[in-house]
Design an enzyme around this catalytic site. Structure first.
Site, PDB file in Angstrom:
ATOM      1  N   SER A   1     -54.525  55.006  34.879  1.00 51.69           N
ATOM      2  CA  SER A   1     -54.875  55.147  33.350  1.00 51.69           C
ATOM      3  C   SER A   1     -56.259  54.597  33.094  1.00 51.69           C
ATOM      4  CB  SER A   1     -54.506  54.535  32.501  1.00 51.69           C
ATOM      5  OG  SER A   1     -52.657  53.957  32.689  1.00 51.69           O
TER       6      SER A   1
ATOM      7  N   HIS B   1     -52.828  61.233  36.876  1.00 53.51           N
ATOM      8  CA  HIS B   1     -52.641  60.708  35.305  1.00 53.51           C
ATOM      9  C   HIS B   1     -51.205  60.849  35.075  1.00 53.51           C
ATOM     10  CE1 HIS B   1     -53.737  57.786  31.491  1.00 53.51           C
ATOM     11  NE2 HIS B   1     -52.828  57.913  32.564  1.00 53.51           N
TER      12      HIS B   1
ATOM     13  N   GLU C   1     -53.474  64.723  33.942  1.00 54.99           N
ATOM     14  CA  GLU C   1     -55.324  64.287  34.003  1.00 54.99           C
ATOM     15  C   GLU C   1     -55.305  63.821  35.578  1.00 54.99           C
ATOM     16  OE1 GLU C   1     -56.676  61.913  30.238  1.00 54.99           O
ATOM     17  OE2 GLU C   1     -56.497  61.145  31.621  1.00 54.99           O
TER      18      GLU C   1
ATOM     19  N   ASN D   1     -56.976  58.789  27.023  1.00 51.76           N
ATOM     20  CA  ASN D   1     -57.061  57.331  26.307  1.00 51.76           C
ATOM     21  C   ASN D   1     -58.318  56.968  25.828  1.00 51.76           C
ATOM     22  OD1 ASN D   1     -54.105  57.222  26.920  1.00 51.76           O
ATOM     23  ND2 ASN D   1     -54.460  55.907  28.869  1.00 51.76           N
TER      24      ASN D   1
END
Ligand code: CAA
Length: 705
Positions: free
Chosen positions: A416, A437, A449, A487
Site C-alpha cells: 500500500s 494495489h 492502483e 492513501n
C-alpha cells in the site's frame, strides 16, 4: 451475404425468405446513435412497403444487442428521430417484429426490444435498464412498457438497481418469451413459427394483465418510496423513476410516455447526470494509458498469490472469478491451510447467500491449489505478493520469485505504500516488477492502483491494465510515493478531520456532515471499519520523518492506547454491541477528546456542517493537485476515479477535481488561503492550483491535454 449493406446506417439488412433481418452494427457496443435510429426507421418503412416482407427480426452484431442511447450524444442538442419515436414506430409496425437478444440489451437497447412484438434471449445475455447509473431514467417508453411486461415490482427493481437480468430471469419474469442458443438461428425459427401460427403483432403498450392487480402495483410503488431516503440518498433520478412507474399504473400509455419524456428531460438537464456521465467516461479513460498503444499484451491463464491472509485470499478469489488457474503460496502448511480455507469460506458464503450455485463454486475452487514451494510458481504468468508490509520480507519474496518464475512473468506487489522500485531492485528483472494495489475486501472493491516504478517495461504496464479489466477492476496508473494516489490523499483529508476534531467538532458531527455530502462513510467510521491499529502503525512509521512544524493531533493515539481499534475490538470512535457492525456514539470518546483539547491548549469552537465539508474537500483537492504536479497522477480524471472507485466519494458529484471545477477553483484556493492563517504548514496551496486560478483554467482543461 448481406443484400443491403449500409455501413452509414450503423446497421445492415439481410433477407431470409419473407423475413427482413435488421442487424445493428455500430461498434463497439451498437449504441443507438442518430444514424442507427435513422437506419431503423428506414428499415421499418421498407418492411411496411414491401409486400414480400412478412416479419422483421432484430439482431445485434458482435457482443452486444445494443448498449442503449449513444452517450456521446448527451452533450449535444438532441436530433430527431428520437429513440422514443423509433420505439413507437417499431411497436406500431403492422408486421411482427421479433427481437433476438445476444449479449447486452441495455437502456435504450432493451427499450427497442420491449417495443418489439416478441422477444427471445440467448443464454448468457444481459437485459437491463441501467440509466439510473447515469442519473437518467428510460427515455423511450421503457418505464411504461416494462411495467406492462413484468409488473411494477420487477420493473422498479430493474430501473432502480440498474442491475441487468439474465436471460433465464428475463424469461421467468415475462420480459422475454423464450430462450435460445443462437440469436440468428433461433430468432428465425421463432419468426417462422409466429408467421405459421398467424400470431400477428402483440404490442407491449396494450398489455393489461400486469396492471389488473392495482393493489399489488401500488404496494410495490409505496415500498420503493419508503426506501428512497436510505437506499438512494442524495440521488435525483430514483424518485422520478418511481413517479414514472406510478404513471404507468395510473395513466393510459400515451400519457404515461409523455410524463416519462418530461422526467427524462429533467434528468438530462441535471448536474447529477453530467457528473455521473463524467464518472462513466473517466473510468474508461483511466484504463487508457497514453504510452501503451501497439504493445504486446501478455496472455494470462495461471496466477500465483503469495500470502493467504485476508488480502491474499481476496486476491485469489478475484483471480478465480476471472477464470485463472490460481496457486496460493504460504510459508508453512498451517498458514496455507488457513489461507485456502479463507477462499473456501468466501465461496461457502456465496453459495449460502444464493449468489452462486454450488456447482459453479466447486468449478472455481477446482482451479485453486496451494503450495509452500516457490518452484510451483514456475509456470505462472503473473504472481501477486500480498505478505505483510515490511520491505525486507517483500524483498525476500521477490528474490525467490526472480529465481523460480519463468521469463516474461509479471511480478507484482500489493504493497500500500512501500517503494516498488526498492522491491524490484533485488531482482534481475526490474522491468517485470510493478505494484498491483488492491483494496479490501478485494472481491468487492473496484479500484486497482497500478503502481509504476521507473524501470517497469511499457508492455508490463499495458498488460496489467488489460488484466485489471479482465478482473473486473477499474485500473488507475499511479507513480511511486508514500500511499500512491489514494492513501496519500486520504492521509491528508484525515489530518484535516483530526484538526477539526481537536479544534471543536465532534467525530460524530464530522462523520454526519461528510455522509450528508454523499460519502458512503465518514472518516471516523472508516477508521473503525479498517482498524485504528493500521492507521496507528502508519503514524508511528512516519513519526521519524515528520516535520517538527507539523501539527500532530494525538487523540487517535489515545484511543489506540486503550486498545480501541474499532469494530474488531468492539470499541473505537464508536461502541459496538457484540456481533454488531452498527456503531453508537460513545461519551467516553468525547471525554478523551475534551481532555486532549485541554492538554493541547485548544479552546474548542463550533463548526458548521458546511465548514467541515469545505475543509475536508479543500484538503482532498489540494493534495490531488500536488499529485498531478508531481506526475504521480497522470490526469485529473485519474485522481477522480481513485476517489470514486476506492474511497466512497459520491459518484453523482463526479470526483473531487471535477467537483472543484464546478464550485470554482478560485473559491477552493480562497478557502485554503483562509485556513492557512491558522495552520500555514498544513494548508499550503498547491502551486498547480494557484497556476490554474491565475490562468482562469480548470482541472478539466488538463484532462483534455
Ligand atoms: N454509447 C456510446 N458509447 C458507449 C456506450 C454507449 N451507450 N456504452 C459503452 N460505450 C463505449 C465505451 O465508452 C467504450 O468506449 P472506449 O473504447 O472509447 O473507451 C466502449 O464503448 C466499450 O465500453 P466498455 O469499455 O464499457 O466495454 P465493456 O465490454 O466492459 O462493457 C457495456 C460493455 C456493458 C455495454 C458497458 O459499456 C456499459 O455498461 N455501457 C453503458 C450502458 C448504458 O448505461 N446504457 C444506457 C444508456 S442511457 C439510455 O439508453 C437512455 C435512454 O433510454 C434513451
Amino acid at each position: 451475404m448481406p443484400d443491403n449493406h449500409q455501413p452509414d446506417r450503423g446497421l445492415h439488412l439481410e433477407r431470409s425468405g419473407n423475413i427482413l433481418i435488421v442487424i445493428l452494427d455500430n461498434p463497439p457496443v451498437n449504441a443507438l446513435g442518430l444514424r442507427v435510429r435513422r437506419g431503423l426507421l428506414a428499415a421499418l418503412r421498407q418492411a411496411q412497403s414491401e409486400e414480400q416482407i412478412h416479419a422483421l427480426l432484430l439482431l445485434g452484431s458482435g457482443k452486444n444487442f445494443a448498449a442503449g442511447a449513444d452517450i456521446r450524444e448527451f452533450n449535444q442538442p438532441r436530433q430527431p428521430p428520437l429513440l422514443r419515436e423509433v420505439c413507437d414506430q417499431i411497436e406500431t409496425c403492422t408486421k411482427p417484429v421479433i427481437a433476438a437478444i445476444a449479449g447486452n440489451a441495455l437502456g435504450g437497447g432493451l427499450e427497442v426490444a420491449m417495443a418489439a412484438h416478441y422477444r427471445l434471449a440467448v443464454k448468457g445475455s444481459r437485459l437491463g435498464l441501467p440509466e439510473v447509473n447515469l442519473g437518467l431514467l428510460p427515455g423511450a417508453g421503457g418505464s411504461q412498457r416494462s411495467v406492462r411486461l413484468i409488473g411494477a415490482e420487477a420493473a422498479l427493481d430493474l430501473m432502480l438497481s440498474g442491475r441487468p437480468l439474465s436471460a433465464e430471469q428475463a424469461l421467468e419474469l415475462g420480459m422475454v418469451d423464450r430462450l435460445g442458443l443462437d440469436a440468428r438461428v433461433d430468432g428465425l425459427v421463432y419468426a417462422h413459427e409466429l408467421l405459421a401460427d398467424r400470431c400477428g403483432v402483440r404490442r407491449s403498450s396494450e398489455l393489461t394483465t400486469r396492471l389488473a392487480d392495482s393493489a399489488a402495483q401500488q404496494a410495490a410503488i409505496d415500498a420503493a418510496r419508503t426506501k428512497l431516503p436510505t437506499q438512494f440518498r442524495g440521488l435525483f433520478s430514483p424518485a422520478l423513476i418511481i413517479d414514472c412507474v406510478a404513471a404507468a399504473c395510473e395513466q393510459p400509455f400515451a400519457a404515461g410516455c409523455q410524463f416519462e419524456a418530461a422526467q427524462f428531460q429533467r434528468c438530462l438537464a441535471s448536474p447529477q447526470h453530467r457528473a455521473l456521465l463524467y464518472a462513466f467516461q473517466a473510468e474508461r479513460a483511466a484504463a487508457k494509458l497514453p504510452d501503451t498503444t501497439g504493445l504486446a499484451i501478455a496472455a494470462f491463464s495461471q496466477a500465483g498469490v503469495i500470502g493467504g491472509g485476508t488480502m491474499g485470499a481476496g486476491i485469489a478469489v478475484v483471480m478465480l472469478e476471472a477464470d485463472l488457474q490460481v496457486t496460493l503460496l504460504e510459508r508453512d502448511e498451517q498458514s496455507l491451510a488457513a489461507g485456502l480455507s479463507r477462499v473456501e469460506e468466501f465461496y461457502r458464503q456465496r453459495v449460502s447467500k444464493k449468489r452462486l450455485s454450488a456447482t459453479a463454486a466447486a468449478a472455481r475452487l477446482a482451479k485453486l491449489r496451494g503450495t509452500t514451494e516457490y518452484r510451483d510458481l514456475a509456470t505462472a504468468d503473473l504472481v501477486v505478493e500480498a505478505v505483510y508490509e515490511d520491505l525486507a520480507a517483500k524483498q525476500a519474496v521477490f528474490r525467490q520469485l526472480d529465481s523460480h518464475c519463468k521469463p516474461g512473468a509479471i511480478l507484482a506487489s500489493n504493497t500500500s505504500y512501500l517503494d516498488i522500485a526498492a522491491i524490484a531492485a533485488v531482482t534481475n528483472r526490474p522491468q517485470a516488477v510493478i505494484g498491483l494495489h488492491f483494496f479490501s475486501p478485494a472481491p468487492v472493491m473496484r479500484l486497482l492502483e497500478i503502481v509504476v516504478p521507473p524501470q517497469a517495461a511499457a508492455e508490463v504496464i499495458a498488460s496489467a491494465v488489460v488484466l485489471a479489466r479482465r478482473l473486473g477492476k477499474v485500473p488507475v496508473r499511479t507513480g511511486i510515493c508514500d500511499g500512491f494516489i489514494g492513501n496519500r490523499i486520504m492521509s491528508v483529508y484525515r489530518r484535516a478531520a483530526e484538526a477539526m476534531l481537536e479544534d471543536g467538532a465532534s467525530p460524530y458531527q464530522i462523520d454526519t456532515a461528510v455522509r450528508e455530502f454523499g460519502f458512503a462513510m465518514g472518516p471516523f467510521q472508516i477508521l473503525d471499519v479498517a482498524g485504528g491499529d493500521i492507521a496507528w502503525a502508519t503514524r508511528k512509521r512516519r513519526a521519524a520523518q515528520r516535520d517538527p512544524q507539523e501539527r500532530y493531533v494525538q487523540i487517535a493515539d489515545r484511543l489506540c492506547e486503550q486498545g480501541w481499534f474499532g469494530q474488531k475490538s468492539g470499541r473505537g470512535w464508536y461502541r459496538y454491541e457484540p456481533g454488531s457492525n452498527h456503531g453508537v456514539q460513545d461519551p467516553a470518546v468525547l471525554e478523551i477528546v475534551a481532555r486532549e483539547r485541554e492538554r493541547a491548549g485548544v479552546t474548542p469552537r463550533p463548526f458548521s456542517a458546511e465548514e467541515i465539508v469545505r475543509r475536508y474537500l479543500a484538503a482532498m483537492i489540494n493534495e490531488g493537485a500536488n499529485l498531478l504536479a508531481e506526475g504521480i497522477a497522470l490526469r485529473p480524471l485519474d485522481v477522480d476515479v481513485v476517489l470514486l472507485a476506492g474511497y466512497g466519494f459520491p459518484r453523482y458529484r463526479g470526483g473531487p477535481l471535477y467537483y472543484a471545477d464546478k464550485i470554482g477553483l478560485a473559491r477552493v484556493l480562497d478557502d485554503i488561503t483562509t485556513f492557512a492563517a491558522e495552520d500555514p504548514q498544513f494548508w499550503r496551496p498547491s502551486p498547480l492550483l494557484i497556476r490554474l486560478v491565475e490562468q482562469g483554467q480548470t482541472f478539466a482543461s488538463l484532462n483534455a491535454e
